[in-house]
Each structure stands twice: as C-alpha cells, then as structure tokens.
Design an enzyme around this catalytic site. Structure first.
Site, mmCIF file in Angstrom:
data_model
loop_
_atom_site.group_PDB
_atom_site.id
_atom_site.type_symbol
_atom_site.label_atom_id
_atom_site.label_comp_id
_atom_site.label_asym_id
_atom_site.label_seq_id
_atom_site.Cartn_x
_atom_site.Cartn_y
_atom_site.Cartn_z
ATOM 1 C CG ASN A 10 -19.388 1.234 12.346
ATOM 2 O OD1 ASN A 10 -19.702 0.613 12.223
ATOM 3 N ND2 ASN A 10 -21.017 1.745 12.847
ATOM 4 C CE LYS A 12 -20.193 4.794 11.427
ATOM 5 N NZ LYS A 12 -20.858 6.701 11.356
ATOM 6 C CG HIS A 96 -25.190 1.568 13.449
ATOM 7 N ND1 HIS A 96 -25.383 3.364 12.389
ATOM 8 C CD2 HIS A 96 -23.592 2.260 14.246
ATOM 9 C CE1 HIS A 96 -24.056 3.737 13.122
ATOM 10 N NE2 HIS A 96 -23.714 3.127 13.537
ATOM 11 C CD GLU A 98 -24.250 5.244 10.208
ATOM 12 O OE1 GLU A 98 -23.432 4.482 10.061
ATOM 13 O OE2 GLU A 98 -23.893 6.077 10.921
ATOM 14 C CD GLU A 168 -23.139 4.528 18.010
ATOM 15 O OE1 GLU A 168 -22.162 3.964 17.613
ATOM 16 O OE2 GLU A 168 -24.211 4.212 17.031
ATOM 17 N N GLY A 174 -20.979 11.086 14.186
ATOM 18 C CA GLY A 174 -20.619 12.132 12.439
ATOM 19 C C GLY A 174 -21.094 13.411 12.882
ATOM 20 C CB SER A 214 -18.772 13.175 17.691
ATOM 21 O OG SER A 214 -19.510 13.244 17.194
HETATM 22 P P1 13P Z 1 -18.720 8.671 14.830
HETATM 23 O O1 13P Z 1 -17.636 8.475 15.707
HETATM 24 O O2 13P Z 1 -18.090 9.184 13.510
HETATM 25 O O3 13P Z 1 -19.547 9.551 15.261
HETATM 26 O O4 13P Z 1 -19.907 7.481 14.633
HETATM 27 C C1 13P Z 1 -19.873 6.568 15.424
HETATM 28 C C2 13P Z 1 -21.054 5.685 15.440
HETATM 29 O O5 13P Z 1 -22.082 5.502 14.468
HETATM 30 C C3 13P Z 1 -20.389 4.960 15.677
HETATM 31 O O6 13P Z 1 -21.508 3.180 15.735
#
Ligand code: 13P
Length: 251
Positions: A10, A12, A96, A98, A168, A174, A214
C-alpha cells in the site's frame, strides 16, 4: 494454503508516476515470477500505468486505495467502481484505518463499497483492526468481530469468496511496533472462525487474511509462518524493492 498467500503493498500518498514505475519494475525484476500473488496499491493517478506493467508479468496485480460507492455523478474528486473496472484494475483496498480516521468511513459505508466493487468485478481488500485503547482494554476481538459482521456478514457466499481481509491493528501502522506473531495469529484465527460461522468452513479456509502494521523484511518470515497469516498488507516497506522483495520471498 499456498493459494491463499499474497504480498500487497500500500503505497499510500507516496511516489510520483516516475517513481512508481521504477518501483514496480524494480520489484518485478528482483522478485521474478513470485510464488505468491503480489499486489501494488498505487495512487490513483498511476493505476493505469502500473496495470500496464503488471499485465505483462504473471502473479502481479494492481490495487486502487479507495473507491466511491455511487455509480456516477457529482462527486468531485472521486472514482467509481466502473471506472476502475474499465481501467483493468484488479483489487481495491477498502476501509483502511486512514480512510476511517481521516475521511469518516464506517463499516456500513465500506459494506456498500464492497458490494459495488464486487458487482464491477473488482476484488476488495477489506481492512479491519482495533486502536490501542481497545487492545489495552482487551476488547480487540469484540471490536474486530463487529467490524467484520457489519462489513461482510450480509454478503452472499459467492461474494465473500472474492474478499481478501487485511487485519491491521491501528497501533501497529507506521509506528514500527508490530503485533507479535502470536497476537497476529490469535486475531487471524478469530477472524477465520467468524467467517466459518457465517459462511462455512470451505469459504473460511479459502479466505486470504493478510496482516498489516510495520511488516518489514526482519519480521515477515516469522509473521507469515503463522498458520492463519496468509501474507501482508505492507505500507512503508513496500516503497522500495530492497525491502519489499524479501517480504515477497518470505512467502
Ligand atoms: P506500515 O507497513 O507502514 O506500518 O503500514 C501498514 C498499512 O497501513 C498498510 O495498509
């Protein structure tokens, strides 16, 4: 189990079109024909470009990071399922954390989007997961169970068969903090049991359940070694071939 596996990146809101092209080509050049499905979750402006690249390589697919739930109309800035389908987009990441946090999406809306995506022939990657306070209070299974129920339980079995689930935990996204392999396994097993109770063992055993939060080359193998962890939805570590290729190879 092997037909369940997937490594999905992803990206982003990262990478210019030139950077995205170089990233996808770099991953493909270094990972070769993968033993698992590999998905690039690219920014909208790059989707067709990345599709052109993945279409030439077995095992590689492209995912949108979001999609609107209406068919068409006055929704400035949005993309419909039909548009993504016409562009040949394979998957769409929906729900997601976010999108939930910054854009107010809830599981009812996400359910509508899942149904629209499926009707257009796009495979949803449905994201769920609890926040830190929920985990600390020991309510993570209850909350994730509710998310799954609201977003997925009203689907027909033929629809559910096409859905990929990504667990997740928000506290691991992150942050550099990863769920332990056992924490991931426990939740994945719980999710698979929920799916089994609603849709039957056959569908549950074929459902791909990814872990996200992560994931790094250093922890991928241990996480993916758990029986119900079928791969990863990877953010930061999907932004370089150097990090993403070993994650693909860990499957
Ligand atoms: P990270 O791998 O940067 O923690 O992000 C995970 C994520 O949100 C994947 O959709």
């Amino acid at each position: 189990m092997s037909n369940r596996t997937m490594a999905a990146g992803n990206w982003k809101m990262n990478t210019t079109p030139a950077e995205g092209k170089a990233l996808a080509e770099g991953v493909i050049a270094n990972a070769g024909t993968p033993a698992t499905k590999v998905v690039f979750g690219a920014p909208a402006i790059q989707l067709m470009q990345i599709k052109e690249i993945t279409a030439q390589h077995e095992g590689y697919y492209v995912a949108a990071q979001n999609m609107h739930h209406e068919d068409k109309g006055a929704y400035t800035g949005e993309l419909s399922a039909a548009m993504l389908a016409a562009a040949g987009i394979d998957y769409v990441i929906l729900g997601h954390s976010e999108r939930r946090d910054y854009f107010g999406e809830d599981d009812d809306l996400i359910n509508t989007k899942i149904i629209k995506a499926l009707a257009a022939g796009i495979l949803p990657i449905y994201c769920c997961g609890e926040k830190l306070d929920i985990r600390e209070a020991g309510n993570h299974e209850m909350i994730v169970g509710k998310q799954i129920e609201q977003a997925l339980f009203c689907l027909e079995p033929e629809q559910m068969e096409k859905v990929v689930i990504a667990y997740e935990p928000v506290w691991a996204i992150g942050t550099g903090v990863t769920a332990s392999p056992q924490q991931a396994q426990d939740m994945h097993q719980f999710i698979r049991t929920q799916i089994a109770n609603q849709f039957g063992e056959g569908i549950a055993n074929n459902t791909t359940i990814l872990y996200g939060g992560s994931v790094k080359p250093a922890n991928a193998e241990e996480l993916f070694g758990m029986p119900d962890v079928d791969g990863g939805l990877v953010g930061g570590a999907s932004l370089s071939a150097e990090n993403f290729v070993p994650i693909i190879k860990a499957l």
